[in-house]
Design a protein around this motif. Structure first.
Motif, PDB file in Angstrom:
ATOM      1  N   GLY A 249       0.812  -1.209   0.000  1.00  0.00           N
ATOM      2  CA  GLY A 249       0.000   0.000   0.000  1.00  0.00           C
ATOM      3  C   GLY A 249       0.848   1.263   0.000  1.00  0.00           C
ATOM      4  N   PHE A 250       0.178   2.414   0.151  1.00  0.00           N
ATOM      5  CA  PHE A 250       0.794   3.743   0.104  1.00  0.00           C
ATOM      6  C   PHE A 250       1.549   3.931  -1.205  1.00  0.00           C
ATOM      7  CE2 PHE A 250       3.149   7.473   1.579  1.00  0.00           C
ATOM      8  CZ  PHE A 250       2.133   8.133   2.253  1.00  0.00           C
ATOM      9  N   ASN A 251       0.857   3.587  -2.315  1.00  0.00           N
ATOM     10  CA  ASN A 251       1.428   3.728  -3.651  1.00  0.00           C
ATOM     11  C   ASN A 251       0.681   4.801  -4.425  1.00  0.00           C
ATOM     12  OD1 ASN A 251       1.205   0.287  -3.351  1.00  0.00           O
ATOM     13  ND2 ASN A 251       3.196   1.299  -3.336  1.00  0.00           N
ATOM     14  N   ASN A 252       1.378   5.477  -5.328  1.00  0.00           N
ATOM     15  CA  ASN A 252       0.715   6.400  -6.259  1.00  0.00           C
ATOM     16  C   ASN A 252      -0.064   5.582  -7.277  1.00  0.00           C
ATOM     17  OD1 ASN A 252       1.751   8.807  -5.155  1.00  0.00           O
ATOM     18  ND2 ASN A 252       3.667   8.578  -6.279  1.00  0.00           N
ATOM     19  N   ARG A 253      -1.334   5.875  -7.422  1.00  0.00           N
ATOM     20  CA  ARG A 253      -2.166   5.138  -8.367  1.00  0.00           C
ATOM     21  C   ARG A 253      -3.065   6.104  -9.133  1.00  0.00           C
ATOM     22  NH1 ARG A 253       1.122   2.025  -7.945  1.00  0.00           N
ATOM     23  NH2 ARG A 253       1.087  -0.107  -7.110  1.00  0.00           N
ATOM     24  N   THR A 254      -3.307   5.780 -10.400  1.00  0.00           N
ATOM     25  CA  THR A 254      -4.177   6.570 -11.270  1.00  0.00           C
ATOM     26  C   THR A 254      -5.298   5.682 -11.784  1.00  0.00           C
ATOM     27  OG1 THR A 254      -2.343   7.985 -11.978  1.00  0.00           O
ATOM     28  CG2 THR A 254      -4.310   7.970 -13.357  1.00  0.00           C
ATOM     29  N   GLU A 255      -6.531   6.114 -11.585  1.00  0.00           N
ATOM     30  CA  GLU A 255      -7.688   5.416 -12.132  1.00  0.00           C
ATOM     31  C   GLU A 255      -8.311   6.323 -13.194  1.00  0.00           C
ATOM     32  OE1 GLU A 255     -10.423   4.016  -9.239  1.00  0.00           O
ATOM     33  OE2 GLU A 255      -8.901   2.991  -8.033  1.00  0.00           O
ATOM     34  N   VAL A 256      -8.404   5.803 -14.408  1.00  0.00           N
ATOM     35  CA  VAL A 256      -8.839   6.625 -15.536  1.00  0.00           C
ATOM     36  C   VAL A 256     -10.353   6.555 -15.703  1.00  0.00           C
ATOM     37  CG1 VAL A 256      -6.629   6.322 -16.693  1.00  0.00           C
ATOM     38  CG2 VAL A 256      -8.500   4.764 -17.214  1.00  0.00           C
ATOM     39  N   ASN A 257     -10.885   7.620 -16.293  1.00  0.00           N
ATOM     40  CA  ASN A 257     -12.292   7.693 -16.692  1.00  0.00           C
ATOM     41  C   ASN A 257     -13.261   7.407 -15.543  1.00  0.00           C
ATOM     42  OD1 ASN A 257     -11.504   8.364 -19.262  1.00  0.00           O
ATOM     43  ND2 ASN A 257     -11.779   6.324 -20.103  1.00  0.00           N
ATOM     44  N   LYS A 258     -13.124   8.175 -14.476  1.00  0.00           N
ATOM     45  CA  LYS A 258     -14.092   8.138 -13.379  1.00  0.00           C
ATOM     46  C   LYS A 258     -15.090   9.272 -13.624  1.00  0.00           C
ATOM     47  CE  LYS A 258     -13.308   5.739 -10.273  1.00  0.00           C
ATOM     48  NZ  LYS A 258     -13.528   4.299  -9.974  1.00  0.00           N
ATOM     49  N   ARG A 259     -16.367   8.934 -13.648  1.00  0.00           N
ATOM     50  CA  ARG A 259     -17.383   9.914 -14.042  1.00  0.00           C
ATOM     51  C   ARG A 259     -17.777  10.810 -12.873  1.00  0.00           C
ATOM     52  NH1 ARG A 259     -23.418   8.770 -16.576  1.00  0.00           N
ATOM     53  NH2 ARG A 259     -23.721  10.872 -17.435  1.00  0.00           N
ATOM     54  N   ILE A 260     -17.810  12.107 -13.117  1.00  0.00           N
ATOM     55  CA  ILE A 260     -18.247  13.091 -12.132  1.00  0.00           C
ATOM     56  C   ILE A 260     -19.758  13.239 -12.270  1.00  0.00           C
ATOM     57  CG2 ILE A 260     -18.086  15.488 -11.375  1.00  0.00           C
ATOM     58  CD1 ILE A 260     -15.232  15.515 -12.484  1.00  0.00           C
ATOM     59  N   LEU A 261     -20.485  12.839 -11.238  1.00  0.00           N
ATOM     60  CA  LEU A 261     -21.945  12.845 -11.316  1.00  0.00           C
ATOM     61  C   LEU A 261     -22.554  14.176 -10.912  1.00  0.00           C
ATOM     62  CD1 LEU A 261     -22.827   9.311  -9.894  1.00  0.00           C
ATOM     63  CD2 LEU A 261     -22.531  10.010 -12.275  1.00  0.00           C
ATOM     64  N   ALA A 262     -21.965  14.856  -9.937  1.00  0.00           N
ATOM     65  CA  ALA A 262     -22.577  16.099  -9.456  1.00  0.00           C
ATOM     66  C   ALA A 262     -21.535  16.944  -8.748  1.00  0.00           C
ATOM     67  CB  ALA A 262     -23.755  15.806  -8.517  1.00  0.00           C
ATOM     68  N   HIS A 263     -21.856  18.226  -8.653  1.00  0.00           N
ATOM     69  CA  HIS A 263     -21.048  19.186  -7.913  1.00  0.00           C
ATOM     70  C   HIS A 263     -21.983  20.231  -7.350  1.00  0.00           C
ATOM     71  CE1 HIS A 263     -19.032  23.186  -7.799  1.00  0.00           C
ATOM     72  NE2 HIS A 263     -18.190  22.502  -7.052  1.00  0.00           N
ATOM     73  N   GLY A 264     -21.735  20.654  -6.125  1.00  0.00           N
ATOM     74  CA  GLY A 264     -22.611  21.638  -5.513  1.00  0.00           C
ATOM     75  C   GLY A 264     -21.892  22.450  -4.458  1.00  0.00           C
ATOM     76  N   GLU A 265     -22.539  23.545  -4.048  1.00  0.00           N
ATOM     77  CA  GLU A 265     -21.970  24.441  -3.052  1.00  0.00           C
ATOM     78  C   GLU A 265     -22.686  24.354  -1.716  1.00  0.00           C
ATOM     79  OE1 GLU A 265     -22.027  28.307  -4.749  1.00  0.00           O
ATOM     80  OE2 GLU A 265     -20.575  27.844  -6.344  1.00  0.00           O
ATOM     81  N   ASP A 266     -23.813  23.628  -1.662  1.00  0.00           N
ATOM     82  CA  ASP A 266     -24.561  23.489  -0.423  1.00  0.00           C
ATOM     83  C   ASP A 266     -24.224  22.133   0.201  1.00  0.00           C
ATOM     84  OD1 ASP A 266     -26.256  23.567   1.702  1.00  0.00           O
ATOM     85  OD2 ASP A 266     -28.120  23.622   0.540  1.00  0.00           O
ATOM     86  N   PRO A 267     -23.448  22.104   1.294  1.00  0.00           N
ATOM     87  CA  PRO A 267     -23.065  20.813   1.885  1.00  0.00           C
ATOM     88  C   PRO A 267     -24.236  20.024   2.439  1.00  0.00           C
ATOM     89  CG  PRO A 267     -22.382  22.633   3.297  1.00  0.00           C
ATOM     90  CD  PRO A 267     -22.859  23.242   2.018  1.00  0.00           C
ATOM     91  N   GLU A 268     -25.375  20.677   2.696  1.00  0.00           N
ATOM     92  CA  GLU A 268     -26.530  19.962   3.229  1.00  0.00           C
ATOM     93  C   GLU A 268     -27.099  18.960   2.225  1.00  0.00           C
ATOM     94  OE1 GLU A 268     -27.538  20.016   6.308  1.00  0.00           O
ATOM     95  OE2 GLU A 268     -25.934  21.430   6.781  1.00  0.00           O
ATOM     96  N   ASP A 269     -26.749  19.110   0.943  1.00  0.00           N
ATOM     97  CA  ASP A 269     -27.243  18.170  -0.064  1.00  0.00           C
ATOM     98  C   ASP A 269     -26.691  16.765   0.153  1.00  0.00           C
ATOM     99  OD1 ASP A 269     -28.574  20.289  -1.186  1.00  0.00           O
ATOM    100  OD2 ASP A 269     -27.086  20.653  -2.760  1.00  0.00           O
ATOM    101  N   VAL A 270     -25.484  16.681   0.725  1.00  0.00           N
ATOM    102  CA  VAL A 270     -24.844  15.373   0.915  1.00  0.00           C
ATOM    103  C   VAL A 270     -24.570  15.075   2.381  1.00  0.00           C
ATOM    104  CG1 VAL A 270     -23.787  15.406  -1.368  1.00  0.00           C
ATOM    105  CG2 VAL A 270     -22.547  16.382   0.575  1.00  0.00           C
ATOM    106  N   GLN A 271     -24.970  15.984   3.276  1.00  0.00           N
ATOM    107  CA  GLN A 271     -24.634  15.828   4.690  1.00  0.00           C
ATOM    108  C   GLN A 271     -25.274  14.585   5.294  1.00  0.00           C
ATOM    109  OE1 GLN A 271     -22.064  16.780   6.533  1.00  0.00           O
ATOM    110  NE2 GLN A 271     -22.662  18.943   6.490  1.00  0.00           N
TER     111      GLN A 271
END
Length: 323
Positions: A249-271
């Motif tokens: 463990g504790f290795n540098n790793r890259t995972e390609v093509n991970k889809r971003i589903l959402a982004h928001g500024e209100d933390p209560e949406d995911v709290q």
């Protein structure tokens, strides 16, 4: 009989296993694009959750509501504190020509790196005068952990690539120094990204746990959790392919093509009630990524624009976020 020649088998991305130099990774390669924008972002891993969304991929459940496991990142804006200018030499490769830093750096950055308070923006003019020698320009940015739900006071600082040609990169760097990079300047919802991070460290492990080899039979040797044959007597050298105990463990790793589903500024949406286990409460902007990402909670996760993008599926439709 002629000698057989073939390429070496095995990926050096996973073997030899090398412990990362620091707790967050460097990124050497960036997407080649004409679009003038930053090519990376970063956020702190909060934990995993679940969403309900309309499946917009080809398959039996297309158009139906499905459950997806997601990872939540807390991602305050990145602050640009400088720029680094590179030249290219045929013998030594890429070299740093000069750096330009803003004045009055943030206190959390001064804890991490020795940046002069008066800055050195005159180096930017030096770079513009030698623009014919400059081959690449990258932004120097740092995180703002004080805006996230973390107790740490030291910022992480790293490079971020820029799209476009060198002339446009120089103008863009001059414009961005001292300002912030928002998520919307880099990514859109539904877009793919490459996730780069340092995995969980597991310490010393034997070859059975480290490589998944089969345990030896009780009549084979005195030991069972080891490789049966590590090599010949002559030559008395070990191949890099032999499964041996060591750091796991504790290795540098890259995972390609991970889809971003959402982004928001209100933390209560995911709290989550009582906060996330091992992290606490989200206090600023968040990013929802489909699937898992490397590393434990509170670790910095870097996002890069996808270099091997597999199409653009469009904006996802999320109907419910588990809280």
């Amino acid at each position: 009989m002629p000698k057989k020649n073939r390429s070496r088998s095995g990926s050096l991305g996973f073997k030899p296993k090398v412990r990362a130099e620091r707790i967050y990774p460097d990124i050497d390669n960036w997407e080649e694009t004409d679009e003038l924008k930053p090519l990376g972002f970063a956020g702190y891993k909060v934990g995993m959750s679940r969403v309900m969304m309309i499946d917009d991929t080809e398959g039996a459940t297309q158009g139906q509501e499905v459950a997806e496991a997601v990872t939540i990142l807390e991602a305050p804006p990145l602050r640009v504190y400088g720029a680094r200018f590179y030249t290219q030499d045929v013998n030594t490769g890429k070299n740093v020509f000069t750096e330009a830093w803003t004045e009055s750096p943030a206190p959390e950055l001064q804890r991490a790196v020795d940046v002069p308070k008066e800055g050195n923006m005159e180096n930017l003019e030096k770079a513009k005068e030698n623009s014919d020698k400059i081959t690449d320009v990258r932004l120097l940015v740092h995180t703002q952990p004080g805006q996230a739900g973390l107790s740490k006071k030291t910022a992480e600082n790293f490079e971020v690539g820029i799209g476009g040609d060198v002339e446009d990169q120089l103008e863009y760097a001059e414009e961005m120094i001292g300002k912030q990079i928002e998520f919307d300047q880099v990514f859109e919802e539904g877009e793919y990204s490459d996730v780069v991070a340092v995995t969980k460290g597991k310490g010393m492990e034997g070859p059975v746990q480290r490589y998944g080899i089969k345990k030896l039979g009780h009549k084979t040797q005195k030991k069972r959790r080891k490789a049966g044959n590590v090599g010949p007597w002559h030559p008395d050298t070990l191949s890099w392919k032999v499964p041996l105990p060591g750091q796991q463990g504790f290795n540098n790793r890259t995972e390609v093509n991970k889809r971003i589903l959402a982004h928001g500024e209100d933390p209560e949406d995911v709290q989550r009630d009582g906060g996330f286990n091992g992290y606490g409460e989200v206090q600023s902007n968040y990013i929802i990524i489909k699937g898992s990402v490397p590393g434990p909670s509170e670790r910095l996760i870097r996002l890069r624009t996808a270099m091997r993008e597999d199409g653009k599926p469009g904006t996802p439709e999320i109907t419910y976020i588990d809280q």
